[in-house]
Structures are given as structure tokens and as C-alpha cells.
Write an enzyme that holds these catalytic residues in place. Structure first.
Site, mmCIF file in Angstrom:
data_model
loop_
_atom_site.group_PDB
_atom_site.id
_atom_site.type_symbol
_atom_site.label_atom_id
_atom_site.label_comp_id
_atom_site.label_asym_id
_atom_site.label_seq_id
_atom_site.Cartn_x
_atom_site.Cartn_y
_atom_site.Cartn_z
ATOM 1 N N LYS A 11 0.836 -1.202 0.000
ATOM 2 C CA LYS A 11 0.000 0.000 0.000
ATOM 3 C C LYS A 11 0.880 1.265 0.000
ATOM 4 C CE LYS A 11 -3.768 -2.482 2.368
ATOM 5 N NZ LYS A 11 -4.665 -2.518 3.554
ATOM 6 N N TYR A 51 -12.319 -3.261 -3.353
ATOM 7 C CA TYR A 51 -12.862 -3.295 -1.994
ATOM 8 C C TYR A 51 -14.387 -3.351 -1.984
ATOM 9 C CZ TYR A 51 -8.262 -2.494 0.172
ATOM 10 O OH TYR A 51 -6.965 -2.630 0.618
ATOM 11 N N PHE A 59 -15.439 2.859 7.181
ATOM 12 C CA PHE A 59 -14.045 3.079 6.811
ATOM 13 C C PHE A 59 -13.816 3.048 5.299
ATOM 14 C CE2 PHE A 59 -14.417 -1.530 7.669
ATOM 15 C CZ PHE A 59 -13.887 -2.071 6.494
ATOM 16 N N ARG A 87 -1.402 -14.666 3.974
ATOM 17 C CA ARG A 87 -2.163 -13.975 5.019
ATOM 18 C C ARG A 87 -1.450 -14.084 6.373
ATOM 19 N NH1 ARG A 87 -6.738 -10.664 3.999
ATOM 20 N NH2 ARG A 87 -7.623 -11.389 5.957
ATOM 21 N N THR A 93 -5.388 -8.077 10.354
ATOM 22 C CA THR A 93 -5.777 -6.792 9.755
ATOM 23 C C THR A 93 -5.414 -5.621 10.669
ATOM 24 O OG1 THR A 93 -7.606 -7.911 8.648
ATOM 25 C CG2 THR A 93 -7.748 -5.510 8.815
ATOM 26 N N ARG A 104 2.776 -6.869 9.108
ATOM 27 C CA ARG A 104 2.082 -5.805 9.854
ATOM 28 C C ARG A 104 2.578 -5.736 11.291
ATOM 29 N NH1 ARG A 104 -3.687 -7.654 7.270
ATOM 30 N NH2 ARG A 104 -3.727 -6.268 5.446
ATOM 31 N N ASN A 114 -1.991 -0.169 7.329
ATOM 32 C CA ASN A 114 -1.444 -1.503 7.630
ATOM 33 C C ASN A 114 -0.573 -2.094 6.533
ATOM 34 O OD1 ASN A 114 -3.480 -2.230 5.906
ATOM 35 N ND2 ASN A 114 -4.574 -3.563 7.341
ATOM 36 N N HIS A 117 -1.589 -5.600 1.455
ATOM 37 C CA HIS A 117 -2.824 -6.360 1.232
ATOM 38 C C HIS A 117 -2.478 -7.767 0.746
ATOM 39 C CE1 HIS A 117 -6.789 -7.462 -0.426
ATOM 40 N NE2 HIS A 117 -6.097 -7.960 -1.441
ATOM 41 N N GLU A 128 -9.141 -10.672 -7.820
ATOM 42 C CA GLU A 128 -8.240 -9.523 -7.694
ATOM 43 C C GLU A 128 -7.163 -9.526 -8.776
ATOM 44 O OE1 GLU A 128 -6.990 -9.849 -3.592
ATOM 45 O OE2 GLU A 128 -8.978 -9.293 -2.851
HETATM 46 P P1 DAT Z 1 -7.610 -7.342 5.223
HETATM 47 O O1 DAT Z 1 -6.857 -6.198 4.552
HETATM 48 O O2 DAT Z 1 -6.782 -7.944 6.323
HETATM 49 O O3 DAT Z 1 -8.130 -8.350 4.243
HETATM 50 P P2 DAT Z 1 -10.318 -6.357 5.454
HETATM 51 O O4 DAT Z 1 -10.603 -6.990 4.116
HETATM 52 O O5 DAT Z 1 -11.278 -6.675 6.560
HETATM 53 O O6 DAT Z 1 -8.856 -6.695 5.963
HETATM 54 O O7 DAT Z 1 -10.303 -4.785 5.285
HETATM 55 C C1 DAT Z 1 -9.649 -4.193 4.173
HETATM 56 C C2 DAT Z 1 -8.876 -2.986 4.638
HETATM 57 O O8 DAT Z 1 -9.779 -2.011 5.111
HETATM 58 C C3 DAT Z 1 -7.924 -3.249 5.805
HETATM 59 O O9 DAT Z 1 -6.678 -3.739 5.394
HETATM 60 C C4 DAT Z 1 -7.841 -1.896 6.409
HETATM 61 C C5 DAT Z 1 -9.220 -1.325 6.216
HETATM 62 N N1 DAT Z 1 -10.074 -1.586 7.389
HETATM 63 C C6 DAT Z 1 -10.725 -2.728 7.701
HETATM 64 N N2 DAT Z 1 -11.404 -2.636 8.844
HETATM 65 C C7 DAT Z 1 -11.176 -1.378 9.275
HETATM 66 C C8 DAT Z 1 -11.582 -0.643 10.413
HETATM 67 N N3 DAT Z 1 -12.376 -1.181 11.345
HETATM 68 N N4 DAT Z 1 -11.145 0.641 10.532
HETATM 69 C C9 DAT Z 1 -10.346 1.198 9.599
HETATM 70 N N5 DAT Z 1 -9.913 0.561 8.500
HETATM 71 C C10 DAT Z 1 -10.337 -0.703 8.343
HETATM 72 MG MG MG Z 2 -9.603 -8.273 2.846
#
Ligand code: DAT
Ligand code: MG
Length: 151
Positions: A11, A51, A59, A87, A93, A104, A114, A117, A128
Site C-alpha cells: 500500500k 474493496y 471506513f 495472510r 488486519t 504488519r 497496515n 494487502h 483480484e
Molecule cells: P484485510 O486487509 O486484512 O483483508 P479487510 O478486508 O477486513 O482486511 O479490510 C480491508 C482494509 O480495510 C484493511 O486492510 C484496512 C481497512 N479496514 C478494515 N477494517 C477497518 C476498520 N475497522 N477501521 C479502519 N480501517 C479498516
Molecule cells: Mg480483505
């Protein structure tokens, strides 16, 4: 399946903080095979698709601003269980819950920055990779170390 693939992206914060090489190094030294790599500033349309599952969450907008704010390094890595192992290598996350030793857990503090991805399932990975890469951007090559990585 030794030909399983995952979409891994550094990122904008990972790029700005100079962690691109470190992340590539970890996947490389684990034994995974790099199949594609490019640096791009993703468009809003691309990120809305990437996303999609998070549309409507609180968020979502900040997330799109963050990921769209600068270049990212998009990659495809291949190897046995690369989705689940990738992962694990990324960590949780929320970096506060990521184990030290994970990407991370070693380089991030908050969920909204973080670093990287990784696809969460084989199905997501295929979706993706199709979204970020054209078929002719995926390299076809044989890693000469393969017989020392797999039995
Ligand atoms: P991951 O990236 O581990 O697959 P995710 O798909 O649940 O996690 O979410 C995608 C991204 O969105 C994550 O890397 C950061 C952001 N994100 C997720 N939950 C969040 C939250 N509660 N507050 C802020 N950003 C968030
Ligand atoms: Mg995800």
C-alpha cells in the site's frame, strides 16, 4: 496446488516508508514465485471494485482515499498454499493484533495504515488478479530452485 496464486499489494504507506523490498524479500525467501509486479496509482473505479465487499462501511471512504493517495506495488505470487501462508505472513488486519515477525506486526501500528494487502481466499485471489492485471502481464517462467523448495 503448487500453482495457487495470491494478489499481494504494498500500500502507499509501505511504498513511502521504503518497505517494498522487505516485503518482496519475505515472499521470495519463503520460496514463492513472483509472477507479476507493477507500480501504479490505482483509480477510484479500480478500488471500488477491489474493496467492493466493504462498500457502505464507515471506513470505506478513508480506505479509498488512503489506497488511492499514491503509487502501490501490485504483485502476483505463486506457490503451494500461497493465499493462506501469505495472510499469515501479513498478520492480522489490525496491526495491534499482528504477531511480531509478521509484516504488519513488524512495520505497522494502526488498521488504517497496515502496509500491505493479501487475498483472503482462492476465489478472491482470482478476482483480484483479474482486476489488477492483464493476462499478458503474468510472466510464464520456471523457477530453477523449485525442486529444492518442493519434494
Ligand atoms: P484485510 O486487509 O486484512 O483483508 P479487510 O478486508 O477486513 O482486511 O479490510 C480491508 C482494509 O480495510 C484493511 O486492510 C484496512 C481497512 N479496514 C478494515 N477494517 C477497518 C476498520 N475497522 N477501521 C479502519 N480501517 C479498516
Ligand atoms: Mg480483505
Amino acid at each position: 496446488d503448487a500453482h495457487e496464486r495470491s494478489f499481494i499489494m504494498v500500500k502507499p504507506d509501505g511504498v513511502q516508508r521504503g518497505i517494498v523490498g522487505e516485503i518482496i524479500k519475505r515472499f521470495e525467501q519463503r520460496g514463492f514465485k513472483l509472477v507479476a509486479l507493477k507500480m501504479v496509482t490505482p483509480t477510484r473505479v479500480l478500488l471500488e471494485q477491489h474493496y467492493d465487499e466493504h462498500q457502505g462501511k464507515k471506513f470505506f471512504e478513508p480506505l479509498l482515499q488512503y489506497i488511492g493517495s499514491g503509487p502501490v506495488v501490485a504483485m502476483v505470487w505463486e506457490g503451494l498454499n500461497v493465499v493462506s501462508v501469505g495472510r499469515k505472513m501479513l498478520g492480522a488486519t489490525d496491526p495491534a493484533k499482528s504477531e511480531p515477525g509478521t509484516i504488519r506486526g513488524d512495520f505497522a501500528i494502526v488498521t488504517g495504515r497496515n502496509i500491505a494487502h493479501g487475498s483472503d481466499s482462492d476465489k478472491s485471489a482470482k478476482r483480484e488478479i483479474d482486476l489488477w492485471f492483464r493476462a499478458d502481464e503474468l510472466a510464464v517462467w520456471t523457477n530453477s530452485a523449485e525442486r529444492w523448495i518442493y519434494e
